[in-house]
Write an enzyme that holds these catalytic residues in place. Sequence first.
Site, short mmCIF file in Angstrom:
data_model
loop_
_atom_site.label_atom_id
_atom_site.label_comp_id
_atom_site.label_asym_id
_atom_site.label_seq_id
_atom_site.Cartn_x
_atom_site.Cartn_y
_atom_site.Cartn_z
CB SER A 43 -12.27 -3.83 -2.92
OG SER A 43 -12.49 -5.18 -2.62
CB ALA A 47 -8.42 1.63 -2.21
CD GLU A 108 1.35 1.99 -2.59
OE1 GLU A 108 0.90 1.25 -1.72
OE2 GLU A 108 0.71 2.32 -3.60
CG HIS A 224 -1.58 -6.45 1.30
ND1 HIS A 224 -0.75 -6.18 2.35
CD2 HIS A 224 -1.65 -5.31 0.58
CE1 HIS A 224 -0.35 -4.92 2.28
NE2 HIS A 224 -0.88 -4.37 1.21
NE ARG A 266 0.67 -5.18 -2.59
CZ ARG A 266 -0.40 -4.49 -2.84
NH1 ARG A 266 -1.39 -5.03 -3.53
NH2 ARG A 266 -0.54 -3.27 -2.40
CG HIS A 323 -4.86 -7.28 -1.20
ND1 HIS A 323 -5.72 -6.53 -0.43
CD2 HIS A 323 -4.15 -6.39 -1.94
CE1 HIS A 323 -5.53 -5.24 -0.68
NE2 HIS A 323 -4.60 -5.13 -1.61
CD GLU A 347 -9.99 -7.25 -6.91
OE1 GLU A 347 -10.18 -6.13 -6.37
OE2 GLU A 347 -9.66 -8.26 -6.27
NE ARG A 358 -3.21 -4.98 -6.86
CZ ARG A 358 -3.59 -4.14 -5.88
NH1 ARG A 358 -4.12 -2.98 -6.16
NH2 ARG A 358 -3.46 -4.48 -4.63
#
Length: 507
Positions: A43, A47, A108, A224, A266, A323, A347, A358
């Site tokens: 992954s 990113a 973010e 996500h 999220r 995600h 992860e 997260r």
Amino acid sequence: MEELFADILVIGSGVAGSYAAMHAASRGAEVSLVTKTKLLSGSTRWAQGGIAFPSDPSDIPSHLMDTMKAGRGLVDERVSTAILTDALTEWKRLIELGITFDAHPALEGGHSKPRIQHIHGDESGLHLLTFLHHHLPPSVSILENQFAAELISCDGQLHGALLWKNGDPAEPVAVHAGATIIATGGIGQIYSFTTNPEEATGDGIALAYRAGAKVRDIELVQFHPTVLSNGGLISEACRGEGAVLLNGNRERFMLRYDEAGELAPRDIVSNSIYSEIIATGKVFLDLRPVNNLEHKFPTVYNSILNLGFNPLKEPIPIQPAAHFLMGGIATDEYGATSVANLFAAGEAASTGFHGANRLASNSLLEGLVMGSRAAEKAVASMPAAKRKIESNGVPGCAVQDQSVIRQIMERSASVMRDGKSLVNGFNEALSVKVVQATSAAEAETANMRLLALMVLKGALERKESRGSHSRSDYPQMSPDARHIDQQVENPGAIRDRRLESSGARDF
Ligand SMILES: Cc1cc2nc3c(=O)[nH]c(=O)nc-3n(C[C@H](O)[C@H](O)[C@H](O)COP(=O)(O)OP(=O)(O)OC[C@H]3O[C@@H](n4cnc5c(N)ncnc54)[C@H](O)[C@@H]3O)c2cc1C
């Protein structure tokens, strides 16, 4: 059988494994760094958003507060403080090595201030990983296209892994190592709809579980919020730069769910999108408010164009997708698992940093810090590598097509869960036929089946809604935040069943 010897075996060459290998080597260890495909895999290379470094020591309490708020009561404050404190050391180390971060930190969702560092805009993961690989010293032997099939022991002590060269069980390679660090990434591939690359089949977690390691909170899968129909992700940073969500009636809705609107954590954004899709049929992301989209987010811009939409002219249909895994192999603050000589980072591990949800861009950070910490501890504590091999569980069993597992998970353990569909999903996954694996792909499928069963079991046991785990039959968060652990009572019993030709159940 081919046999190799190393002080430290690192399985996985994403951010956590590559940084662990670099650090173990810098402490004088001979390291084998294994990946089932190419060095640039996993992954990490995908990113986009960046790395959430605290801006300076005075920002640590605020970064911790944001992390804990997002994590909904399951964040370990002590471990997280240690990770955020070490983050500044790793930041300096990377700069001394010559990495160049973009000029201004970004904002973010869930962060109370701009602290997300990018490297070449939305290609941060790719450039970080290429940089780390470029700095691997010669004492790191790179083993590409080698599938880690099982962990091996000697005199009851874990001592490395059995690899299948080119994914073929007929070409076994035993790597005898003083200590093993699992950094195999997440499990997104157990879902039909995911942002994760094809390597994310949860192998390392399955290996560790079969060897007796404790696995924690595996039901905590983050979805996500803004994913394109082909699995392409639209970075949260786009919402930080002004992109807004619209429902099927083309109305903004996020402020009805959270005062932070599009910048809510999220779990809230994904659940709100899910509700609006049920109520109005579709949800769109309107990227037109983002200035300079094509230059600031070239990957996002191009992948939307490739799908046939023009983000400068129209809102784009999106939906949540699997995600990130908050749970994983339980470790302490140095990456040590419940099995001696076995460490985990990135992860695949559950350190307590992410809790039940997260915080955006905290995972590359955790991969760096915990890769470094696990390497330090592994080198300090490892015994010498030994020769004798004892198996540690099923190298894998073939099942039906991988899509069977994915469909079960998408149906029964996605954004909104309930007891009935979790039970149905569990029984369906359990009845998937298993036989001895004859290839890495079959072993991956068996690992996916095991992970699916664990996620379903954990989700059934977690009778509440917390963070990314939402249950329509238990919509409230229970007053006491607790972890859900899963561990094989007798790893030997699994080992004994490995030769059954059919019906072998590793769960
Ligand atoms: C599209 C996308 C965007 C993201 N954006 C961000 C972001 O902006 N910021 C952020 O912090 N996080 C982001 N994340 C999450 C973050 O990228 C991952 O959590 C992190 O990179 C995981 O790193 P890792 O080193 O643990 O594993 P990975 O990078 O996934 O690497 C796993 C490695 O293990 C190897 N492997 C797996 N199984 C085996 C096996 N059986 N044998 C041998 N090798 C094996 C793989 O080949 C690979 O080399 C994003 C994730 C995705 C998918």
